[in-house]
Design a protein around this motif. Structure first.
Motif, PDB file in Angstrom:
ATOM      1  N   VAL A  40       0.836  -1.204   0.000  1.00 14.42           N
ATOM      2  CA  VAL A  40       0.000   0.000   0.000  1.00 14.42           C
ATOM      3  C   VAL A  40       0.867   1.249   0.000  1.00 14.42           C
ATOM      4  O   VAL A  40       0.665   2.178  -0.802  1.00 14.42           O
ATOM      5  N   LEU A  41       1.845   1.299   0.903  1.00 14.28           N
ATOM      6  CA  LEU A  41       2.685   2.490   0.994  1.00 14.28           C
ATOM      7  C   LEU A  41       3.546   2.671  -0.248  1.00 14.28           C
ATOM      8  O   LEU A  41       3.747   3.803  -0.721  1.00 14.28           O
ATOM      9  N   LEU A  42       4.059   1.578  -0.803  1.00  9.89           N
ATOM     10  CA  LEU A  42       4.856   1.679  -2.018  1.00  9.89           C
ATOM     11  C   LEU A  42       4.008   2.206  -3.170  1.00  9.89           C
ATOM     12  O   LEU A  42       4.423   3.106  -3.913  1.00  9.89           O
ATOM     13  N   SER A  43       2.812   1.649  -3.328  1.00 12.57           N
ATOM     14  CA  SER A  43       1.914   2.109  -4.392  1.00 12.57           C
ATOM     15  C   SER A  43       1.540   3.570  -4.183  1.00 12.57           C
ATOM     16  O   SER A  43       1.514   4.354  -5.138  1.00 12.57           O
ATOM     17  N   TRP A  44       1.269   3.926  -2.931  1.00 15.02           N
ATOM     18  CA  TRP A  44       0.870   5.299  -2.635  1.00 15.02           C
ATOM     19  C   TRP A  44       1.995   6.287  -2.953  1.00 15.02           C
ATOM     20  O   TRP A  44       1.756   7.335  -3.548  1.00 15.02           O
ATOM     21  N   LEU A  45       3.214   5.942  -2.585  1.00 17.84           N
ATOM     22  CA  LEU A  45       4.340   6.832  -2.864  1.00 17.84           C
ATOM     23  C   LEU A  45       4.531   7.027  -4.364  1.00 17.84           C
ATOM     24  O   LEU A  45       4.777   8.145  -4.837  1.00 17.84           O
ATOM     25  N   LEU A  46       4.399   5.940  -5.134  1.00 19.15           N
ATOM     26  CA  LEU A  46       4.562   6.045  -6.586  1.00 19.15           C
ATOM     27  C   LEU A  46       3.454   6.901  -7.197  1.00 19.15           C
ATOM     28  O   LEU A  46       3.723   7.806  -7.997  1.00 19.15           O
ATOM     29  N   ILE A  52       1.484  14.504  -8.105  1.00 20.22           N
ATOM     30  CA  ILE A  52       1.952  15.836  -7.702  1.00 20.22           C
ATOM     31  C   ILE A  52       2.845  16.431  -8.785  1.00 20.22           C
ATOM     32  O   ILE A  52       2.752  17.626  -9.101  1.00 20.22           O
ATOM     33  N   ALA A  53       3.719  15.606  -9.384  1.00 21.07           N
ATOM     34  CA  ALA A  53       4.592  16.111 -10.446  1.00 21.07           C
ATOM     35  C   ALA A  53       3.778  16.559 -11.659  1.00 21.07           C
ATOM     36  O   ALA A  53       4.045  17.613 -12.249  1.00 21.07           O
ATOM     37  N   LEU A 141      -4.525   7.452   0.057  1.00 22.62           N
ATOM     38  CA  LEU A 141      -3.921   6.480   0.969  1.00 22.62           C
ATOM     39  C   LEU A 141      -4.992   5.626   1.639  1.00 22.62           C
ATOM     40  O   LEU A 141      -4.836   4.398   1.759  1.00 22.62           O
ATOM     41  N   CYS A 142      -6.078   6.249   2.069  1.00 20.66           N
ATOM     42  CA  CYS A 142      -7.165   5.484   2.696  1.00 20.66           C
ATOM     43  C   CYS A 142      -7.755   4.459   1.725  1.00 20.66           C
ATOM     44  O   CYS A 142      -8.019   3.301   2.094  1.00 20.66           O
ATOM     45  N   ALA A 143      -7.969   4.888   0.474  1.00 21.33           N
ATOM     46  CA  ALA A 143      -8.535   3.970  -0.517  1.00 21.33           C
ATOM     47  C   ALA A 143      -7.587   2.810  -0.793  1.00 21.33           C
ATOM     48  O   ALA A 143      -8.008   1.642  -0.849  1.00 21.33           O
ATOM     49  N   LEU A 144      -6.309   3.099  -0.969  1.00 23.84           N
ATOM     50  CA  LEU A 144      -5.329   2.038  -1.219  1.00 23.84           C
ATOM     51  C   LEU A 144      -5.228   1.086  -0.034  1.00 23.84           C
ATOM     52  O   LEU A 144      -5.093  -0.133  -0.210  1.00 23.84           O
ATOM     53  N   ALA A 145      -5.292   1.630   1.181  1.00 23.23           N
ATOM     54  CA  ALA A 145      -5.208   0.784   2.372  1.00 23.23           C
ATOM     55  C   ALA A 145      -6.378  -0.192   2.431  1.00 23.23           C
ATOM     56  O   ALA A 145      -6.209  -1.370   2.773  1.00 23.23           O
ATOM     57  N   LEU A 146      -7.567   0.267   2.091  1.00 24.68           N
ATOM     58  CA  LEU A 146      -8.740  -0.607   2.139  1.00 24.68           C
ATOM     59  C   LEU A 146      -8.697  -1.659   1.035  1.00 24.68           C
ATOM     60  O   LEU A 146      -9.114  -2.804   1.236  1.00 24.68           O
ATOM     61  N   VAL A 147      -8.184  -1.276  -0.140  1.00 25.22           N
ATOM     62  CA  VAL A 147      -8.004  -2.259  -1.213  1.00 25.22           C
ATOM     63  C   VAL A 147      -6.931  -3.273  -0.823  1.00 25.22           C
ATOM     64  O   VAL A 147      -7.109  -4.494  -0.983  1.00 25.22           O
ATOM     65  N   GLY A 148      -5.802  -2.780  -0.302  1.00 24.79           N
ATOM     66  CA  GLY A 148      -4.735  -3.687   0.104  1.00 24.79           C
ATOM     67  C   GLY A 148      -5.157  -4.621   1.225  1.00 24.79           C
ATOM     68  O   GLY A 148      -4.809  -5.810   1.229  1.00 24.79           O
ATOM     69  N   ARG A 149      -5.917  -4.103   2.171  1.00 22.27           N
ATOM     70  CA  ARG A 149      -6.406  -4.937   3.274  1.00 22.27           C
ATOM     71  C   ARG A 149      -7.269  -6.073   2.749  1.00 22.27           C
ATOM     72  O   ARG A 149      -7.146  -7.224   3.192  1.00 22.27           O
ATOM     73  N   LEU A 150      -8.152  -5.760   1.820  1.00 23.28           N
ATOM     74  CA  LEU A 150      -9.037  -6.785   1.263  1.00 23.28           C
ATOM     75  C   LEU A 150      -8.241  -7.824   0.484  1.00 23.28           C
ATOM     76  O   LEU A 150      -8.518  -9.039   0.573  1.00 23.28           O
ATOM     77  N   ALA A 151      -7.223  -7.376  -0.260  1.00 21.67           N
ATOM     78  CA  ALA A 151      -6.422  -8.311  -1.052  1.00 21.67           C
ATOM     79  C   ALA A 151      -5.637  -9.263  -0.160  1.00 21.67           C
ATOM     80  O   ALA A 151      -5.599 -10.482  -0.395  1.00 21.67           O
ATOM     81  N   CYS A 164      -3.539  -2.329  -6.058  1.00 22.62           N
ATOM     82  CA  CYS A 164      -3.302  -0.908  -5.794  1.00 22.62           C
ATOM     83  C   CYS A 164      -2.788  -0.186  -7.037  1.00 22.62           C
ATOM     84  O   CYS A 164      -3.196   0.943  -7.328  1.00 22.62           O
ATOM     85  N   LEU A 165      -1.898  -0.839  -7.780  1.00 21.30           N
ATOM     86  CA  LEU A 165      -1.366  -0.205  -8.985  1.00 21.30           C
ATOM     87  C   LEU A 165      -2.415  -0.070 -10.078  1.00 21.30           C
ATOM     88  O   LEU A 165      -2.251   0.736 -11.000  1.00 21.30           O
ATOM     89  N   SER A 166      -3.504  -0.843  -9.979  1.00 22.25           N
ATOM     90  CA  SER A 166      -4.561  -0.721 -10.983  1.00 22.25           C
ATOM     91  C   SER A 166      -5.216   0.661 -10.947  1.00 22.25           C
ATOM     92  O   SER A 166      -5.866   1.061 -11.914  1.00 22.25           O
ATOM     93  N   PHE A 167      -5.042   1.395  -9.842  1.00 21.21           N
ATOM     94  CA  PHE A 167      -5.565   2.760  -9.767  1.00 21.21           C
ATOM     95  C   PHE A 167      -5.011   3.610 -10.913  1.00 21.21           C
ATOM     96  O   PHE A 167      -5.698   4.491 -11.429  1.00 21.21           O
ATOM     97  N   ALA A 168      -3.747   3.363 -11.281  1.00 21.47           N
ATOM     98  CA  ALA A 168      -3.103   4.194 -12.293  1.00 21.47           C
ATOM     99  C   ALA A 168      -3.738   4.025 -13.662  1.00 21.47           C
ATOM    100  O   ALA A 168      -3.595   4.892 -14.526  1.00 21.47           O
TER     101      ALA A 168
END
Length: 611
Positions: A40-46, A52-53, A141-151, A164-168
């Motif tokens: 989750v954190l790795l996906s969120w950072l990427l 932001i960029a 981050l909240c959305a990714l955490a809930l997806v990661g938790r379920l996975a 999580c990467l499917s968000f992109a």
């Protein structure tokens, strides 16, 4: 984008080497039942760094992509400046009465908290910019955490990473988490995921309570979540039908917490100052519906009928009675939240709100994403339901498939709701893609190439459609094909802010930019609670000179502002060739308007009432 897709498929192949495939739907191996935070954190950072960029220029200029985001910041500023927590009027719109917004203070809280925390350190401007970035990143981050938790709950961290990467790849989803996107849609996605996690819980009492509280919060934020709430309650009801020994525990827990949570949130955010029956926000009639449903569910659990037909009939009575309460106490709501809009506003404004329209009103590439984007998730959920091991997992994935399918249909009818279908599809889609990658390892190179291309087309369906459309779309004539981005409100803001406060006649979607950047007022913005003022803005731009002047006088407006590049304004000119907008676009203003070179180079044009 093609390189990103190839890289994603290579990552999948690395995560799932030949022979490492597990049966679809199987529980994770013991050593893989780990924390979901690393992927989750790795996906969120990427994702956060990329977003932001990409949005850095817009962040620096505070250039909002949606007028709702700008008006949300105005609402937060008013709150911090001392406006009552229970007073949701925008007094600089349709002054002096203002417009009572249907928005919720719940969404204002995190924005205001970041501003208050950082203002002593950074100053108000940088504190606001920080909030405009931090809050969307927090919701992401909240959305990714809930997806990661379920996975991780059902599979492992590799599936969590892919999900999580499917968000992109999901444009309608990722848009709701971009910097400056501070309106309520991101939080609704988070709450929908919370309800989905509740649906996957083991215990009925805890899982039902999570569902009910999540639904109560999302409905307090926006009543547009009502169809999704109905989906979850239907699943809870079916669980009682499917397992009579459970005695409708899921339905009772979900409906009781929904009713109680909605009542508490109503009192906490709305108070008792406005008890009218509104169709666009939770009102007393909705609280009565939820209370009745909770009482019916409690009675059904207490009776615990053993015959499925009796239980099904009782559920039908509960649902029909709840609907009857709404239509009897608030018959105006039969046409939905926009039923009471002025006819002129219905004709000229509502169809232009593309995010609220069905997919066939969207551009072809976006329509393709809305329709085809969740298909891999639907296929994956169907396979998980059919092939789950152990068999006890099948009902869970059947329920997941049901709410995913329902969210997909809702998203096709209301484009902005399609993001929910993408997050519901994330985990089963990740499982399905991993399955396909493993299967293709046994195929010939030619078949693998064809399959990977087809998989990429399903993952990002908008790209082939956009490419095809580019060959058949007619060439633009260059007239009125721009957008508000062609005009630089930041350049005009300083000049406008130096003028004495006045009311400005401006196209509906541009009003929030004036409000957020200056102390000026506008006749109306594109928010349906101000339907009367919206009518006057549209009527003024369509009207001939004398009628337009009379409308401006009635609204105390002393200035007109337009962005000629915006295509929507050319619609007014085409419909009414002798109307005010047509004359302004053609540089033939009436004699009572004098041009003002207020902001050279901004792309905006201004006229002052002179007599």
């Amino acid at each position: 984008m093609a390189a990103a897709q190839a890289g994603g498929l290579s990552l999948m192949a690395t995560l799932y080497p030949s022979g490492a495939e597990r049966p679809v739907g199987a529980a994770p191996r013991r050593h893989q039942t780990q924390s979901f935070w690393r992927p989750v954190l790795l996906s969120w950072l990427l994702l956060a760094a990329a977003l932001i960029a990409l949005k850095a220029p817009q962040i620096a200029a505070m250039q909002f992509g949606d007028p709702d985001d700008a008006l949300r910041l105005v609402q937060v500023r008013d709150l911090l400046a001392g406006q009552s927590w229970f007073d949701l009027h925008q007094y600089r719109v349709a002054a002096p009465e203002g417009v009572a917004m249907h928005w919720s203070r719940l969404v204002d809280v995190p924005i205001a908290a970041v501003i208050l925390l950082l203002k002593p350190l950074l100053g108000i401007h940088l504190a606001e910019l920080s909030a405009l970035v931090a809050v969307p990143m927090l919701t992401l981050l909240c959305a990714l955490a809930l997806v990661g938790r379920l996975a991780v709950r059902h599979f492992d961290r590799e599936i969590a990473m892919l999900a999580c990467l499917s968000f992109a790849l999901a444009i309608p989803l990722l848009w709701q988490f971009t910097p400056l996107r501070i309106d309520h849609h991101g939080w609704q996605i988070v709450l929908a995921l919370a309800a989905l996690n509740g649906l996957h819980a083991v215990g009925a009492r805890t899982g039902g309570a999570v569902i009910g509280l999540a639904l109560a919060a999302t409905l307090a934020i926006s009543i547009e979540g009502l169809p999704l709430a109905a989906l979850f309650l239907v699943v809870c009801g079916f669980r009682g039908l499917r397992a009579p020994e459970a005695r409708f525990d899921w339905l009772q827990s979900a409906t009781v917490t929904l009713a109680a949570g909605s009542a508490v949130l109503f009192l906490a955010t709305r108070g008792i100052g406005d008890l009218a029956q509104h169709c666009d926000q939770v009102s007393p009639v909705h609280l009565a519906m939820f209370a009745w449903t909770a009482l019916g569910a409690a009675a059904l659990r207490l009776a615990a009928p053993r015959q499925p037909a009796v239980s099904l009939g009782a559920l039908a009575v509960i649902g029909a009675s709840a609907l009857a309460i709404l239509l009897t106490a608030a018959p105006q709501c039969r046409g939905g939240g926009f039923a009471e809009l002025d006819p002129l506003v219905l004709r000229f404004w509502l169809p232009s709100v593309a995010e609220g329209m069905p997919f066939w009103h969207a551009r072809p590439h976006l329509a393709a994403v809305i329709v085809a984007g969740p298909l891999i998730g639907l296929i994956g959920a169907w396979r998980l339901w059919r092939e789950a091991e152990p068999a006890e997992q099948r009902p869970i994935w059947g329920d997941h498939l049901f709410v995913l399918f329902g969210a997909w249909v809702i998203g096709m009818m209301v484009a902005r709701a399609s993001a929910t279908a993408f997050v519901f599809a994330a985990v089963p889609a990740a499982v399905q893609v991993a399955h396909w990658v493993n299967t293709l390892r046994k195929a010939s190179p030619g078949k693998r190439i064809v399959a990977y291309v087809g998989m990429a087309a399903l993952l990002v369906p908008g790209i082939p459609v956009a490419v095809a459309a580019s060959f058949v779309a007619p060439k633009a004539d260059g007239s009125g094909t721009g957008s508000a981005a062609s005009c630089h409100f930041d350049r005009a803001a300083a000049a406008l802010d130096r003028l004495p406060p006045t009311d400005i006649l401006v196209p509906l979607d541009m009003g929030p930019d004036i409000l957020v950047r200056t102390h000026q007022r506008v006749v109306a913005t594109g928010h349906h609670r101000g339907s009367a003022a919206m009518h006057d803005v549209i009527a003024a731009f369509l009207a001939p000179s004398a009628e337009a002047r009379a409308i401006m006088q009635a609204r105390h407006a002393t200035m007109v502002m337009i962005c000629p590049a915006v295509s929507r304004q050319s619609v007014y000119a085409k419909v009414a060739p002798d109307g005010l907008m047509a004359r302004l676009v053609a540089n033939r203003p009436p004699e009572w308007l004098a041009p003002v070179d207020l902001a050279p180079g901004s792309g905006l044009q201004f006229w002052q009432v002179v007599r």
